[in-house]
Design a protein around this motif. Structure first.
Motif, PDB file in Angstrom:
ATOM      1  N   THR A   1      50.143  74.433 -54.095  1.00 42.31           N
ATOM      2  CA  THR A   1      50.095  75.742 -53.445  1.00 42.31           C
ATOM      3  C   THR A   1      48.924  75.860 -52.478  1.00 42.31           C
ATOM      4  O   THR A   1      48.870  76.800 -51.686  1.00 42.31           O
TER       5      THR A   1
ATOM      6  N   PRO B   1      50.479  73.760 -48.812  1.00 46.76           N
ATOM      7  CA  PRO B   1      51.646  72.973 -49.222  1.00 46.76           C
ATOM      8  C   PRO B   1      52.244  72.146 -48.090  1.00 46.76           C
ATOM      9  O   PRO B   1      52.215  72.537 -46.930  1.00 46.76           O
TER      10      PRO B   1
ATOM     11  N   SER C   1      55.086  68.796 -52.562  1.00 52.34           N
ATOM     12  CA  SER C   1      56.168  69.775 -52.597  1.00 52.34           C
ATOM     13  C   SER C   1      55.884  70.822 -53.671  1.00 52.34           C
ATOM     14  O   SER C   1      54.937  70.707 -54.456  1.00 52.34           O
ATOM     15  N   GLU C   2      56.728  71.834 -53.739  1.00 54.94           N
ATOM     16  CA  GLU C   2      56.540  72.924 -54.697  1.00 54.94           C
ATOM     17  C   GLU C   2      56.522  72.402 -56.131  1.00 54.94           C
ATOM     18  O   GLU C   2      57.370  71.612 -56.530  1.00 54.94           O
TER      19      GLU C   2
END
Length: 222
Positions: free
Chosen positions: A75, A78, A168-169
């Motif tokens: 986060t 990102p 990535s998330e």
């Protein structure tokens, strides 16, 4: 999540990826010192003290094991390359950094991703020496690396770069740093860790703190 690959690496990179994967089977059994969930936009500091543990900083058995951890979540900036610089003093008289060389500290770097959005997996793990890479995949791609490190018992300075392809998330990097406790004694004791952390996201230095308590000998489990 599908990770796109860069061009196939040379044969020595492939061999390096295989070689670094072998010790991960053992290292993966150790408890990660970063316990908080990755759903935050801040670097998280944490600690673990195990007075009679098996498996500490790469050894098969250890008493009075104190480790500090940092978790860097995706986060923070990102899907971009991220560089994290850590400056951390030890606490002479209580604990000092476990330097295996002037450019290596005991401990590990571990990268976790969430390929399907339904839980995390460990993508790769490496030690914490200069230029150590987090190799993964059949082509030996790298999720990140130690760009710079200087270790003395009194001070640890480390710069770590994380590749944009894996940010990535739900993904995050865990750094675990080993220490040597100084005459811990038999009574209860509190240790603290206050690194200064700077990321390339905003180049602003932040001081964060973690504490961990050593239980008294023969204390009843809590």
């Amino acid at each position: 999540m599908h990770l796109r690959h860069r061009r196939p690496a040379s044969s020595w990179r492939r061999l390096a990826g295989v070689a670094t994967a072998l010790p991960l089977l053992v290292a993966g059994l150790l408890t990660s010192p970063a316990q908080a969930a990755p759903g935050t936009e801040s670097v998280i500091a944490s600690g673990i003290y195990n007075s009679n543990g098996t498996g500490c900083q790469g050894s098969s058995a250890s008493a009075d094991c104190l480790s500090w951890g940092l978790r860097i979540p995706s986060t923070i900036a990102p899907k971009k390359d991220l560089t994290v610089t850590i400056e951390a003093d030890s606490a002479p008289g209580q604990w000092v950094w476990n330097c295996l060389a002037s450019d290596r500290v005991a401990g590990t770097a571990s990268f976790y991703d969430s390929p399907n959005g339904d839980g995390t997996r460990k993508l790769s793990e490496s030690d914490l020496r200069y230029f150590a890479h987090l190799y993964y995949g059949i082509y030996g791609d790298s999720a990140g690396q130690v760009d710079a490190i200087t270790c003395t018992p009194e001070h640890l300075s480390i710069t770590y770069k994380i590749d944009d392809l894996v940010r990535s998330e739900g993904s995050y990097l865990d750094l675990s740093f080993g220490t040597t406790t100084v005459t811990p004694g038999s009574g209860e004791r509190t240790y603290s860790f206050s690194p200064t952390v700077t990321t390339s996201a905003d180049n602003t230095s932040q001081k964060i703190t973690a504490t961990v308590q050593k239980p008294a000998e023969n204390a009843a489990p809590r």
